[in-house]
Design a protein around this motif. Structure first.
Motif, PDB file in Angstrom:
ATOM      1  N   LYS A  73       8.890   6.271   9.486  1.00 43.02           N
ATOM      2  CA  LYS A  73       7.619   6.480  10.177  1.00 43.02           C
ATOM      3  C   LYS A  73       6.638   7.319   9.364  1.00 43.02           C
ATOM      4  O   LYS A  73       5.781   8.019   9.922  1.00 43.02           O
ATOM      5  CB  LYS A  73       7.842   7.123  11.563  1.00 43.02           C
ATOM      6  N   GLU A  74       6.768   7.246   8.050  1.00 45.93           N
ATOM      7  CA  GLU A  74       5.809   7.899   7.168  1.00 45.93           C
ATOM      8  C   GLU A  74       4.743   6.888   6.775  1.00 45.93           C
ATOM      9  O   GLU A  74       5.061   5.762   6.396  1.00 45.93           O
ATOM     10  CB  GLU A  74       6.496   8.454   5.925  1.00 45.93           C
ATOM     11  N   SER A  75       3.495   7.298   6.857  1.00 46.86           N
ATOM     12  CA  SER A  75       2.376   6.417   6.538  1.00 46.86           C
ATOM     13  C   SER A  75       1.965   6.584   5.074  1.00 46.86           C
ATOM     14  O   SER A  75       2.343   7.567   4.424  1.00 46.86           O
ATOM     15  CB  SER A  75       1.188   6.748   7.444  1.00 46.86           C
ATOM     16  N   PRO A  76       1.177   5.645   4.542  1.00 47.09           N
ATOM     17  CA  PRO A  76       0.666   5.804   3.181  1.00 47.09           C
ATOM     18  C   PRO A  76      -0.090   7.114   3.003  1.00 47.09           C
ATOM     19  O   PRO A  76      -0.023   7.740   1.943  1.00 47.09           O
ATOM     20  CB  PRO A  76      -0.258   4.593   3.020  1.00 47.09           C
ATOM     21  N   MET A  84      -5.296  -8.057  15.160  1.00 51.03           N
ATOM     22  CA  MET A  84      -5.232  -8.074  16.607  1.00 51.03           C
ATOM     23  C   MET A  84      -4.402  -6.900  17.118  1.00 51.03           C
ATOM     24  O   MET A  84      -4.781  -5.774  16.960  1.00 51.03           O
ATOM     25  CB  MET A  84      -4.667  -9.410  17.104  1.00 51.03           C
ATOM     26  N   ALA A  85      -3.228  -7.169  17.749  1.00 56.09           N
ATOM     27  CA  ALA A  85      -2.463  -6.083  18.356  1.00 56.09           C
ATOM     28  C   ALA A  85      -1.574  -5.357  17.345  1.00 56.09           C
ATOM     29  O   ALA A  85      -0.962  -4.358  17.664  1.00 56.09           O
ATOM     30  CB  ALA A  85      -1.588  -6.639  19.488  1.00 56.09           C
ATOM     31  N   SER A  86      -1.480  -5.859  16.101  1.00 54.50           N
ATOM     32  CA  SER A  86      -0.647  -5.218  15.100  1.00 54.50           C
ATOM     33  C   SER A  86      -1.286  -3.921  14.627  1.00 54.50           C
ATOM     34  O   SER A  86      -2.502  -3.729  14.744  1.00 54.50           O
ATOM     35  CB  SER A  86      -0.470  -6.160  13.895  1.00 54.50           C
ATOM     36  N   PRO A  87      -0.464  -3.009  14.039  1.00 54.46           N
ATOM     37  CA  PRO A  87      -1.038  -1.770  13.504  1.00 54.46           C
ATOM     38  C   PRO A  87      -2.017  -2.089  12.378  1.00 54.46           C
ATOM     39  O   PRO A  87      -1.837  -3.066  11.658  1.00 54.46           O
ATOM     40  CB  PRO A  87       0.203  -1.030  12.979  1.00 54.46           C
ATOM     41  N   ARG A  88      -3.018  -1.256  12.232  1.00 55.58           N
ATOM     42  CA  ARG A  88      -3.941  -1.439  11.121  1.00 55.58           C
ATOM     43  C   ARG A  88      -3.165  -1.297   9.822  1.00 55.58           C
ATOM     44  O   ARG A  88      -2.304  -0.442   9.683  1.00 55.58           O
ATOM     45  CB  ARG A  88      -5.067  -0.417  11.205  1.00 55.58           C
ATOM     46  N   MET A  89      -3.475  -2.154   8.847  1.00 56.62           N
ATOM     47  CA  MET A  89      -2.746  -2.185   7.586  1.00 56.62           C
ATOM     48  C   MET A  89      -2.600  -0.805   6.969  1.00 56.62           C
ATOM     49  O   MET A  89      -1.529  -0.434   6.469  1.00 56.62           O
ATOM     50  CB  MET A  89      -3.481  -3.113   6.610  1.00 56.62           C
ATOM     51  N   HIS A 118      -0.208   5.500  -7.533  1.00 57.84           N
ATOM     52  CA  HIS A 118      -1.034   4.516  -8.242  1.00 57.84           C
ATOM     53  C   HIS A 118      -2.412   4.444  -7.573  1.00 57.84           C
ATOM     54  O   HIS A 118      -2.660   3.600  -6.701  1.00 57.84           O
ATOM     55  CB  HIS A 118      -0.358   3.146  -8.249  1.00 57.84           C
ATOM     56  N   LEU A 119      -3.300   5.346  -7.973  1.00 58.25           N
ATOM     57  CA  LEU A 119      -4.617   5.460  -7.333  1.00 58.25           C
ATOM     58  C   LEU A 119      -5.422   4.175  -7.435  1.00 58.25           C
ATOM     59  O   LEU A 119      -6.003   3.720  -6.443  1.00 58.25           O
ATOM     60  CB  LEU A 119      -5.402   6.620  -7.954  1.00 58.25           C
ATOM     61  N   GLU A 120      -5.480   3.584  -8.619  1.00 54.06           N
ATOM     62  CA  GLU A 120      -6.281   2.372  -8.799  1.00 54.06           C
ATOM     63  C   GLU A 120      -5.760   1.232  -7.937  1.00 54.06           C
ATOM     64  O   GLU A 120      -6.540   0.446  -7.388  1.00 54.06           O
ATOM     65  CB  GLU A 120      -6.290   1.967 -10.277  1.00 54.06           C
ATOM     66  N   SER A 121      -4.441   1.136  -7.798  1.00 55.83           N
ATOM     67  CA  SER A 121      -3.859   0.079  -6.951  1.00 55.83           C
ATOM     68  C   SER A 121      -4.235   0.305  -5.489  1.00 55.83           C
ATOM     69  O   SER A 121      -4.587  -0.639  -4.772  1.00 55.83           O
ATOM     70  CB  SER A 121      -2.334   0.061  -7.108  1.00 55.83           C
ATOM     71  N   VAL A 122      -4.163   1.559  -5.050  1.00 54.92           N
ATOM     72  CA  VAL A 122      -4.544   1.884  -3.678  1.00 54.92           C
ATOM     73  C   VAL A 122      -6.011   1.541  -3.440  1.00 54.92           C
ATOM     74  O   VAL A 122      -6.364   0.926  -2.419  1.00 54.92           O
ATOM     75  CB  VAL A 122      -4.291   3.387  -3.377  1.00 54.92           C
ATOM     76  N   GLN A 123      -6.863   1.902  -4.381  1.00 58.55           N
ATOM     77  CA  GLN A 123      -8.296   1.612  -4.241  1.00 58.55           C
ATOM     78  C   GLN A 123      -8.552   0.113  -4.216  1.00 58.55           C
ATOM     79  O   GLN A 123      -9.397  -0.370  -3.453  1.00 58.55           O
ATOM     80  CB  GLN A 123      -9.066   2.283  -5.367  1.00 58.55           C
ATOM     81  N   LEU A 163       0.836  -1.202   0.000  1.00 62.01           N
ATOM     82  CA  LEU A 163       0.000   0.000   0.000  1.00 62.01           C
ATOM     83  C   LEU A 163       0.870   1.250   0.000  1.00 62.01           C
ATOM     84  O   LEU A 163       0.570   2.232  -0.704  1.00 62.01           O
ATOM     85  CB  LEU A 163      -0.926   0.001   1.220  1.00 62.01           C
ATOM     86  N   MET A 164       1.937   1.241   0.779  1.00 71.92           N
ATOM     87  CA  MET A 164       2.822   2.394   0.860  1.00 71.92           C
ATOM     88  C   MET A 164       3.467   2.679  -0.501  1.00 71.92           C
ATOM     89  O   MET A 164       3.547   3.834  -0.932  1.00 71.92           O
ATOM     90  CB  MET A 164       3.905   2.135   1.916  1.00 71.92           C
TER      91      MET A 164
END
Length: 200
Positions: A69-72, A56-61, A26-31, A18-19
């Motif tokens: 530490k940059e998010s999508p 569970m305890a892992s970060p949400r995808m 790539h908008l279509e890939s993200v969607q 996703l990142m």
């Protein structure tokens, strides 16, 4: 399996699929990725059943960050991908994450002068506030209905208890009357027996 692939397949920079899709616009890939995980989230309703319960305890995808530490969401904002940012926000991407440079989504958007992104962030914040108010309203309604139901149940219990007491009292009175009537009959029978005995 899909979630494991999306969160465990990392590049040397610690980027998820996703990142990478977000970073390169790539908008279509993200969607496609978001739809495969969040179901009808892009239609405006987020489905948590495929994410939080599985990770569970892992970060949400959607919030898994790279080594910096940059998010999508941050990557999409820096590219000025407004539609992508809006899609990520619809899926409840975390807007409060902080990168290793101490930047947030809003500060990065302001730094790179992404005015459309800042507008999208403000719109999403208002949406979330509305949803929080609606959720609080729903919670209060549920609590009020629960309290009313408990009150009705308590009132019914009190009425049933009062009816039970009244029934026991009525039956006790009926038994007492029956005993008194029987005693009176026995007394009358004894009187009659004595009169007959005197005549003899």
């Amino acid at each position: 399996m899909i979630l494991q692939a999306l969160t465990k397949c990392l590049t040397q920079r610690g980027e998820t699929i996703l990142m990478v899709a977000a970073r390169y616009g790539h908008l279509e890939s993200v969607q496609l990725i978001l739809s495969s995980v969040y179901g009808d989230a892009l239609g405006g309703k987020v489905s948590e059943s495929k994410t939080d319960q599985t990770t569970m305890a892992s970060p949400r995808m959607i919030d898994v960050a790279d080594l910096h530490k940059e998010s999508p969401l941050m990557a999409a904002a820096m590219r000025d991908e407004r539609e992508m940012v809006k899609d990520l926000l619809r899926c409840e991407a975390n807007t409060e994450l902080v990168s290793d440079t101490g930047d947030t989504l809003r500060s990065l958007s302001a730094m790179f002068e992404r005015q459309k992104i800042l507008v999208a962030i403000d719109e999403d914040e208002r949406r979330r506030q509305r949803e929080r108010r609606e959720l609080e309203k729903l919670k209060r309604q549920v609590e009020r209905e629960k309290a009313e139901e408990m009150a009705r149940a308590g009132e019914k219990k009190r009425r049933d208890h009062a009816a039970d007491i009244a029934l026991r009292k009525r039956r006790t009175a009926e038994r007492r009357r029956a005993a008194e009537e029987k005693q009176e009959e026995q007394k009358q029978q004894s009187e009659e027996d004595r009169k007959v005995h005197k005549k003899k």
